[in-house]
Design a protein around this motif. Structure first.
Motif, PDB file in Angstrom:
ATOM      1  N   MET A  41      -6.038  20.175 -21.175  1.00 45.46           N
ATOM      2  CA  MET A  41      -7.390  20.412 -20.669  1.00 45.46           C
ATOM      3  C   MET A  41      -7.376  21.200 -19.369  1.00 45.46           C
ATOM      4  N   VAL A  42      -6.421  20.903 -18.507  1.00 44.23           N
ATOM      5  CA  VAL A  42      -6.338  21.626 -17.240  1.00 44.23           C
ATOM      6  C   VAL A  42      -6.010  23.089 -17.479  1.00 44.23           C
ATOM      7  N   VAL A  43      -5.075  23.355 -18.379  1.00 42.35           N
ATOM      8  CA  VAL A  43      -4.696  24.742 -18.672  1.00 42.35           C
ATOM      9  C   VAL A  43      -5.849  25.486 -19.329  1.00 42.35           C
ATOM     10  N   ALA A  44      -6.573  24.823 -20.221  1.00 41.88           N
ATOM     11  CA  ALA A  44      -7.733  25.457 -20.847  1.00 41.88           C
ATOM     12  C   ALA A  44      -8.791  25.808 -19.808  1.00 41.88           C
ATOM     13  N   LEU A  45      -9.007  24.925 -18.828  1.00 42.19           N
ATOM     14  CA  LEU A  45      -9.976  25.198 -17.762  1.00 42.19           C
ATOM     15  C   LEU A  45      -9.531  26.372 -16.898  1.00 42.19           C
ATOM     16  N   LEU A  46      -8.238  26.458 -16.611  1.00 39.80           N
ATOM     17  CA  LEU A  46      -7.732  27.583 -15.826  1.00 39.80           C
ATOM     18  C   LEU A  46      -7.873  28.903 -16.589  1.00 39.80           C
ATOM     19  N   LEU A  47      -7.629  28.870 -17.895  1.00 36.06           N
ATOM     20  CA  LEU A  47      -7.791  30.088 -18.691  1.00 36.06           C
ATOM     21  C   LEU A  47      -9.251  30.542 -18.727  1.00 36.06           C
ATOM     22  N   LEU A  48     -10.158  29.586 -18.831  1.00 35.30           N
ATOM     23  CA  LEU A  48     -11.580  29.940 -18.804  1.00 35.30           C
ATOM     24  C   LEU A  48     -11.977  30.518 -17.450  1.00 35.30           C
ATOM     25  N   ALA A  49     -11.405  29.964 -16.373  1.00 31.71           N
ATOM     26  CA  ALA A  49     -11.699  30.499 -15.046  1.00 31.71           C
ATOM     27  C   ALA A  49     -11.184  31.923 -14.887  1.00 31.71           C
ATOM     28  N   ALA A  50     -10.089  32.250 -15.582  1.00 29.94           N
ATOM     29  CA  ALA A  50      -9.525  33.601 -15.544  1.00 29.94           C
ATOM     30  C   ALA A  50     -10.145  34.517 -16.580  1.00 29.94           C
ATOM     31  N   HIS A  51     -11.258  34.082 -17.213  1.00 35.14           N
ATOM     32  CA  HIS A  51     -11.976  34.864 -18.224  1.00 35.14           C
ATOM     33  C   HIS A  51     -11.085  35.164 -19.433  1.00 35.14           C
ATOM     34  N   ILE A  52     -10.258  34.189 -19.829  1.00 37.23           N
ATOM     35  CA  ILE A  52      -9.414  34.290 -21.020  1.00 37.23           C
ATOM     36  C   ILE A  52      -9.801  33.155 -21.950  1.00 37.23           C
ATOM     37  N   HIS A  53     -10.157  33.480 -23.178  1.00 35.14           N
ATOM     38  CA  HIS A  53     -10.561  32.450 -24.133  1.00 35.14           C
ATOM     39  C   HIS A  53      -9.327  31.696 -24.636  1.00 35.14           C
ATOM     40  N   PRO A  54      -9.264  30.375 -24.445  1.00 36.61           N
ATOM     41  CA  PRO A  54      -8.072  29.625 -24.873  1.00 36.61           C
ATOM     42  C   PRO A  54      -8.025  29.360 -26.364  1.00 36.61           C
ATOM     43  N   TRP A  55      -9.002  29.822 -27.125  1.00 33.96           N
ATOM     44  CA  TRP A  55      -9.014  29.530 -28.561  1.00 33.96           C
ATOM     45  C   TRP A  55      -8.769  30.780 -29.400  1.00 33.96           C
ATOM     46  N   GLU A  56      -8.388  31.906 -28.786  1.00 30.56           N
ATOM     47  CA  GLU A  56      -8.127  33.112 -29.548  1.00 30.56           C
ATOM     48  C   GLU A  56      -7.202  34.025 -28.755  1.00 30.56           C
ATOM     49  N   GLY A  57      -6.418  34.814 -29.482  1.00 28.43           N
ATOM     50  CA  GLY A  57      -5.588  35.846 -28.867  1.00 28.43           C
ATOM     51  C   GLY A  57      -4.518  35.297 -27.948  1.00 28.43           C
ATOM     52  N   SER A  58      -4.363  35.984 -26.817  1.00 25.95           N
ATOM     53  CA  SER A  58      -3.329  35.599 -25.854  1.00 25.95           C
ATOM     54  C   SER A  58      -3.619  34.244 -25.223  1.00 25.95           C
ATOM     55  N   GLY A  59      -4.899  33.875 -25.092  1.00 24.82           N
ATOM     56  CA  GLY A  59      -5.222  32.560 -24.523  1.00 24.82           C
ATOM     57  C   GLY A  59      -4.706  31.423 -25.377  1.00 24.82           C
ATOM     58  N   LEU A  60      -4.856  31.537 -26.698  1.00 27.08           N
ATOM     59  CA  LEU A  60      -4.345  30.501 -27.594  1.00 27.08           C
ATOM     60  C   LEU A  60      -2.823  30.433 -27.542  1.00 27.08           C
ATOM     61  N   PHE A  61      -2.166  31.592 -27.468  1.00 24.03           N
ATOM     62  CA  PHE A  61      -0.707  31.612 -27.374  1.00 24.03           C
ATOM     63  C   PHE A  61      -0.225  30.938 -26.091  1.00 24.03           C
ATOM     64  N   LEU A  62      -0.875  31.242 -24.967  1.00 25.21           N
ATOM     65  CA  LEU A  62      -0.489  30.615 -23.693  1.00 25.21           C
ATOM     66  C   LEU A  62      -0.747  29.112 -23.718  1.00 25.21           C
ATOM     67  N   LEU A  63      -1.853  28.705 -24.324  1.00 22.95           N
ATOM     68  CA  LEU A  63      -2.176  27.272 -24.393  1.00 22.95           C
ATOM     69  C   LEU A  63      -1.139  26.518 -25.224  1.00 22.95           C
TER      70      LEU A  63
END
Length: 276
Positions: free
Chosen positions: A1-23
């Motif tokens: 959850m913390v990583v997903a919140l940080l990705l959203l703050a960086a304007h990266i969607h955690p459910w698609e593309g590079s955001g999902l890979f990083l998550l």
């Protein structure tokens, strides 16, 4: 959850593309820790054995490789069974409509969905049972190498509680607090538009607003420059339309009497009321 919140703050969607890979990449250590904790809990509570340290990493590697090979096969089997069931059910329904009675469209859709959906659901459940059986089979060697836990249920509970207490509690608390502070600062750095900050026009109480100094010479020079530009524009217009400028000059040079005569000549004569 913390990583997903940080990705959203960086304007990266955690459910698609590079955001999902990083998550998924960041979640691997958490998965390993959680798998080791759950496995040790089950071994001590249900199987009455204490596994060796490092069971989380070893078990995760085996399960990851097995799942990477088994899950695509399960998906292929379930999709094949579903497609075959759909074709068979559609042929059965068509034969019923041609030989026995006509089935309405709504009832036909519901009947086909129930028939082929039941077959596909059974196939999916059997495949999931096979996948779970494989995971259990891979965990059996760890059970054989584990040490038996001797004592009553109270002794086993005390043994498990002692394992969950960290050896160096101040170090764990310091590391946890430091990580939280770093994550908070990282969050605010990645989210500059919504970070609370004073407005650009805000003036602090201890700062004095600078007064604008009026310079008359500067204002007069700017006015002269504007007038000079306007004069140049008028001259340019006269050069572009010389005929209009000549007629204007001639009309200025004529005496007043000639101007009045020209006005009388240019007027249209009005017909009398009595004349036809």
């Amino acid at each position: 959850m913390v990583v997903a919140l940080l990705l959203l703050a960086a304007h990266i969607h955690p459910w698609e593309g590079s955001g999902l890979f990083l998550l998924l990449l960041v979640s691997i250590p958490v998965d390993i820790w959680a798998l080791g904790l759950c496995a040790r809990t089950v071994f001590i509570d249900r199987l009455k054995v204490d596994p060796r340290p490092g069971i989380g990493l070893q078990l995760w590697i085996r399960w990851a490789v097995f799942s990477a090979l088994a899950l695509p096969i399960l998906l292929f089997v379930v999709s094949t069974v579903a497609e075959t069931a759909q074709s068979v059910v559609s042929s059965i329904v068509e034969s019923i409509k041609e030989n026995i009675f006509v089935i309405p469209v709504a009832e036909q859709i519901s009947l086909e969905l129930v028939m082929w959906g039941s077959v596909a659901s059974v196939a999916l459940i059997l495949c999931l049972f096979g996948w779970l059986f494989g995971l259990g089979w891979l965990a059996q060697p760890f059970v054989k190498d584990a040490k038996p836990v001797v004592g009553s249920a109270v002794d086993q509970a005390n043994f498990w509680d002692s394992l969950r207490i960290p050896a160096d509690q101040p170090l764990l608390l310091t590391a946890f607090t430091g990580l939280g502070v770093v994550l908070v600062f990282l969050f605010w750095v990645l989210l500059p538009p919504t970070t609370p900050h004073p407005h650009e026009e805000y003036v602090y109480t201890f700062e004095k607003k600078e007064k604008e100094i009026v310079e008359p010479k500067k204002i007069l020079m700017e006015a002269e420059q504007v007038l000079a530009n306007a004069e140049l524009a008028v001259l340019k217009l006269q050069e572009e339309n010389p005929l209009d400028s000549e007629s204007a000059v001639k009309s200025k040079d004529l005496p007043k009497e000639s101007k009045q005569i020209n006005k009388i000549d240019t007027q249209v004569p009005v017909k009398g009321e009595g004349k036809p």
